[in-house]
Design a protein around this motif. Sequence first.
Motif, PDB file in Angstrom:
ATOM      1  N   HIS A  12       0.935  -0.729   0.376  1.00  0.00           N
ATOM      2  CA  HIS A  12      -0.132   0.331  -0.026  1.00  0.00           C
ATOM      3  C   HIS A  12       1.159   1.157   0.037  1.00  0.00           C
ATOM      4  O   HIS A  12       2.277   1.326   0.346  1.00  0.00           O
ATOM      5  N   SER A  13       1.192   1.875  -0.999  1.00  0.00           N
ATOM      6  CA  SER A  13       1.856   3.273  -1.028  1.00  0.00           C
ATOM      7  C   SER A  13       1.230   4.268  -1.770  1.00  0.00           C
ATOM      8  O   SER A  13       0.091   4.004  -2.430  1.00  0.00           O
ATOM      9  N   ILE A  14       1.895   5.402  -1.890  1.00  0.00           N
ATOM     10  CA  ILE A  14       0.747   6.695  -2.167  1.00  0.00           C
ATOM     11  C   ILE A  14       1.924   7.316  -3.360  1.00  0.00           C
ATOM     12  O   ILE A  14       2.744   6.780  -3.428  1.00  0.00           O
ATOM     13  N   VAL A  15       1.165   6.782  -4.733  1.00  0.00           N
ATOM     14  CA  VAL A  15       2.147   7.546  -5.849  1.00  0.00           C
ATOM     15  C   VAL A  15       1.956   8.853  -6.752  1.00  0.00           C
ATOM     16  O   VAL A  15       0.582   8.830  -6.331  1.00  0.00           O
ATOM     17  N   ALA A  68       9.174 -11.209  -3.337  1.00  0.00           N
ATOM     18  CA  ALA A  68      10.248 -10.110  -3.058  1.00  0.00           C
ATOM     19  C   ALA A  68      10.344  -8.963  -3.427  1.00  0.00           C
ATOM     20  O   ALA A  68      10.812  -8.680  -5.198  1.00  0.00           O
ATOM     21  N   PRO A  69      10.847  -7.840  -3.063  1.00  0.00           N
ATOM     22  CA  PRO A  69      10.692  -6.670  -3.307  1.00  0.00           C
ATOM     23  C   PRO A  69      12.042  -6.847  -4.855  1.00  0.00           C
ATOM     24  O   PRO A  69      13.448  -7.292  -3.388  1.00  0.00           O
ATOM     25  N   GLN A  70      12.881  -5.552  -4.235  1.00  0.00           N
ATOM     26  CA  GLN A  70      13.824  -5.350  -5.663  1.00  0.00           C
ATOM     27  C   GLN A  70      14.205  -5.081  -4.719  1.00  0.00           C
ATOM     28  O   GLN A  70      14.104  -3.993  -3.875  1.00  0.00           O
ATOM     29  N   ILE A  71      15.952  -4.950  -4.495  1.00  0.00           N
ATOM     30  CA  ILE A  71      16.429  -3.894  -3.342  1.00  0.00           C
ATOM     31  C   ILE A  71      17.722  -3.210  -3.594  1.00  0.00           C
ATOM     32  O   ILE A  71      18.842  -3.778  -4.565  1.00  0.00           O
ATOM     33  N   PRO A  72      17.538  -1.871  -4.531  1.00  0.00           N
ATOM     34  CA  PRO A  72      17.322  -1.017  -4.226  1.00  0.00           C
ATOM     35  C   PRO A  72      15.603  -1.033  -4.271  1.00  0.00           C
ATOM     36  O   PRO A  72      15.980  -2.076  -5.736  1.00  0.00           O
ATOM     37  N   SER A  73      14.430  -0.324  -4.589  1.00  0.00           N
ATOM     38  CA  SER A  73      13.255  -0.522  -4.674  1.00  0.00           C
ATOM     39  C   SER A  73      13.033   0.138  -6.088  1.00  0.00           C
ATOM     40  O   SER A  73      14.289   0.641  -6.772  1.00  0.00           O
ATOM     41  N   VAL A  74      11.894  -0.482  -7.129  1.00  0.00           N
ATOM     42  CA  VAL A  74      12.277  -0.529  -8.609  1.00  0.00           C
ATOM     43  C   VAL A  74      11.779   1.003  -8.333  1.00  0.00           C
ATOM     44  O   VAL A  74      12.866   1.677  -9.464  1.00  0.00           O
ATOM     45  N   ASP A  75      10.861   2.064  -7.652  1.00  0.00           N
ATOM     46  CA  ASP A  75      11.145   3.062  -7.758  1.00  0.00           C
ATOM     47  C   ASP A  75      12.355   3.995  -7.308  1.00  0.00           C
ATOM     48  O   ASP A  75      12.688   4.962  -8.305  1.00  0.00           O
ATOM     49  N   GLN A  76      13.127   3.359  -6.792  1.00  0.00           N
ATOM     50  CA  GLN A  76      15.328   4.155  -6.862  1.00  0.00           C
ATOM     51  C   GLN A  76      15.227   3.999  -8.019  1.00  0.00           C
ATOM     52  O   GLN A  76      16.685   4.666  -8.062  1.00  0.00           O
ATOM     53  N   GLN A  77      15.314   2.927  -8.092  1.00  0.00           N
ATOM     54  CA  GLN A  77      15.873   2.634  -9.670  1.00  0.00           C
ATOM     55  C   GLN A  77      15.294   2.864 -11.111  1.00  0.00           C
ATOM     56  O   GLN A  77      16.697   3.309 -11.755  1.00  0.00           O
ATOM     57  N   TYR A  78      14.561   3.294 -11.191  1.00  0.00           N
ATOM     58  CA  TYR A  78      13.920   3.989 -12.103  1.00  0.00           C
ATOM     59  C   TYR A  78      13.443   5.469 -12.073  1.00  0.00           C
ATOM     60  O   TYR A  78      13.447   6.322 -13.433  1.00  0.00           O
ATOM     61  N   ASP A  79      13.021   5.743 -11.240  1.00  0.00           N
ATOM     62  CA  ASP A  79      11.995   6.715 -10.407  1.00  0.00           C
ATOM     63  C   ASP A  79      13.352   8.430 -10.713  1.00  0.00           C
ATOM     64  O   ASP A  79      13.221   9.841 -10.874  1.00  0.00           O
ATOM     65  N   VAL A  80      14.190   7.401  -9.782  1.00  0.00           N
ATOM     66  CA  VAL A  80      15.492   8.859  -9.030  1.00  0.00           C
ATOM     67  C   VAL A  80      16.132   9.467 -10.908  1.00  0.00           C
ATOM     68  O   VAL A  80      16.463  10.521 -11.326  1.00  0.00           O
ATOM     69  N   PRO A  81      16.406   8.514 -11.593  1.00  0.00           N
ATOM     70  CA  PRO A  81      17.808   8.557 -13.126  1.00  0.00           C
ATOM     71  C   PRO A  81      16.573   9.334 -13.680  1.00  0.00           C
ATOM     72  O   PRO A  81      16.695  10.472 -14.501  1.00  0.00           O
ATOM     73  N   ALA A  82      15.361   8.771 -14.149  1.00  0.00           N
ATOM     74  CA  ALA A  82      14.242   9.199 -15.225  1.00  0.00           C
ATOM     75  C   ALA A  82      13.442  10.266 -14.637  1.00  0.00           C
ATOM     76  O   ALA A  82      13.771  12.529 -15.292  1.00  0.00           O
ATOM     77  N   PHE A  83      13.846  11.141 -13.354  1.00  0.00           N
ATOM     78  CA  PHE A  83      12.925  12.281 -12.905  1.00  0.00           C
ATOM     79  C   PHE A  83      13.504  13.231 -11.936  1.00  0.00           C
ATOM     80  O   PHE A  83      13.352  14.011 -11.332  1.00  0.00           O
ATOM     81  N   GLY A  84      15.232  12.283 -11.255  1.00  0.00           N
ATOM     82  CA  GLY A  84      15.924  13.184 -10.155  1.00  0.00           C
ATOM     83  C   GLY A  84      14.527  13.038  -9.290  1.00  0.00           C
ATOM     84  O   GLY A  84      15.795  13.667  -7.698  1.00  0.00           O
ATOM     85  N   THR A 106      12.642  10.392  -6.060  1.00  0.00           N
ATOM     86  CA  THR A 106      11.667   8.601  -5.709  1.00  0.00           C
ATOM     87  C   THR A 106       9.937   9.327  -6.205  1.00  0.00           C
ATOM     88  O   THR A 106       9.630  11.110  -5.683  1.00  0.00           O
ATOM     89  N   ARG A 107       9.100   8.238  -6.540  1.00  0.00           N
ATOM     90  CA  ARG A 107       7.178   9.083  -6.641  1.00  0.00           C
ATOM     91  C   ARG A 107       6.688   8.291  -5.574  1.00  0.00           C
ATOM     92  O   ARG A 107       5.435   8.097  -5.463  1.00  0.00           O
ATOM     93  N   GLU A 108       7.211   7.344  -4.434  1.00  0.00           N
ATOM     94  CA  GLU A 108       6.363   6.537  -3.877  1.00  0.00           C
ATOM     95  C   GLU A 108       6.931   6.861  -2.704  1.00  0.00           C
ATOM     96  O   GLU A 108       7.665   6.432  -2.100  1.00  0.00           O
ATOM     97  N   THR A 109       5.437   6.625  -2.256  1.00  0.00           N
ATOM     98  CA  THR A 109       5.700   6.918  -0.283  1.00  0.00           C
ATOM     99  C   THR A 109       5.321   5.754   0.189  1.00  0.00           C
ATOM    100  O   THR A 109       3.439   5.613   0.269  1.00  0.00           O
TER     101      THR A 109
END
Length: 628
Positions: A272-275, A299-315, A317-320
Amino acid sequence: MPKSKPRILVFAVIALIANAAQGDPWKFGLIADTQWGVADDGQSPNSVAVGIINQMNLEFIGHGVKFVIAVGDMTDNGSNIGLDTRATYSQALYNTGIGFYPLRGNHESTATAAAEFVRVFPQTQNGGNNFTPANAFVYTDSAKTHPVAKVGGIFTVGKGFGSPSQPLTGLSYAFTYNNATFILLDQFTPADNSANTIDAQQSWINTVLAGRLQGNFAFVFGHKGIITENHADNLFGASPGADSTGTNAFMRSLAAGGVHYYFGGHDHMHNHSIVSTTDGTSAKIQEFVLAAGSYKFYAPQIPSVDQQYDVPAFGHTRETQISQELYHIGYYIVTVDSPTVTVEYYGVGANQSGGDISTTPQLTGNWTKREVCGYSLNGREFAVGQGQSLTTVIDSFGGTVARIISGTNTSTSKDSSGRPLNLLVATGWSPVRPAGMVSNAVTLWGLAPKLGSALCATYTLSMKYDSGVSAADIARHNLGLIAKDSSGAWVNAVDLNNGGSTAFSMAAWTAQDTLGTWGVDTSTRTAWAVVNHGGTFAVSTLGNVRTRQSGCAARTTEAPSFCLKGKSLIIRAGSQPTTVELFSLAGQLLRRLPASQPTLDLTPFTGRALIVRIAGAAEVTATLIVVP
């Protein structure tokens, strides 16, 4: 001011069964990923987890849902016989008048599967359930798995069914039921092998949401998520950063259309998250990745999918993150009780070491409620990070102000990717003030940080009460903050605490007031209580409300008292002569009973609010509402 023990006053609700009326709460169920990819264990034919489905069907029937939505991957191999098997084992729902509305997942992504899907689930085109084609029934049987025979005829659940285009008819579809709109999105290959993207469906999504009636709810479903935890692929491509234009258009459309919750599967875990949109601010949606009903767990990825893809693309994270649970089989019950929506997640730990299971687990009798959250059309939501103060939580409705005046999010829990789990505290107000209250009733969700527990950090809730409360009531400690217990009865809010010591204070809250203290601050016209639970709260002139007197135990004091047994009021007179008087709330004397008549049948007073006064060695006053 010194603390004192409150005098005992009683508020009791006797509920007599009534017929349901229009506008009553209603429910729908959610199920995800019911594929079976290992050898059939005698309960899982044709790559379908039938043994798990059957146990979930029992739960949906028991909860009284109107329909069930399945968010894809109903089979493991995507074959026609697999889809037929899934349709066959939906019959138990149809036989009890429950609709079934499925989606395809990536395991049913082919054009062949698309054609068979709309054939064996015709209800996705027009709402007509219990219409499985006769040649789609799979009569595979074993000692443990028995298809049920069809009962009754076609019935319709929902109306206004529509799809974005002819190739997607019955694959992506929308409908309304009661006071809610439902949009189910298919992103896979249609039967004609044409292209299919969510972007191409966006104008239809906009139109459906624009047609939602003011004050109604809207829910959106897909197999893949917006951002998920194990899989990088999502609704819009290979990763969350793949299609920022489509992602933002979709999320802004949902936010503008009144959608709070997006539900998906694919990841075989509860999350459950806020996106947020890719800019991080213009739109936010709550996303539920649903626990599966399957043989496998991720199991979740480490680092998270959000950290792996959103940080490089948008600078950024997008998920709380709000909550996460792995290696559980789960289902969900969503209750719509306008103006509120409540989501309950039920689960059973199936394989705590991860990996696949090879036999169907015993779920019936082992389900536990793991998480409860919700929102209200007349409430607010507050994301509270770890170590942050809960005093940001404040809301008002109809002249009542409710606020948390002390408390901190003390949780240190993290998800499996190492990110902190936050609280999402939501408020909602009852549109009708409960009888006997001197405030409106507010519900607080999201305070408990640990799945499977209602316990939360200690905090102080303060609520404003009406100006007409008499000074005499206040002076007698006949005023306090109350809460609903698990049976729906009103009790003193501190009675629901885990631990603490009850004490009353006729003063403003101070930092020295510990768990269990409750009081009244006449300078601000507020009642407050130090508690460690959420729920529904109000202020009552009935003071220390007690409703959990379920029996008539032996008396240990000389003071008069009473208890409830069935629909009768049992007077316990003590050693002194006792007079019992019943009044209307307006003060009209309705009945006077001598001590020689110790029992009063309350049935004639159904639908009325009564005041009972017992006079003897001491005086006890209470209010009862006899609910039809």
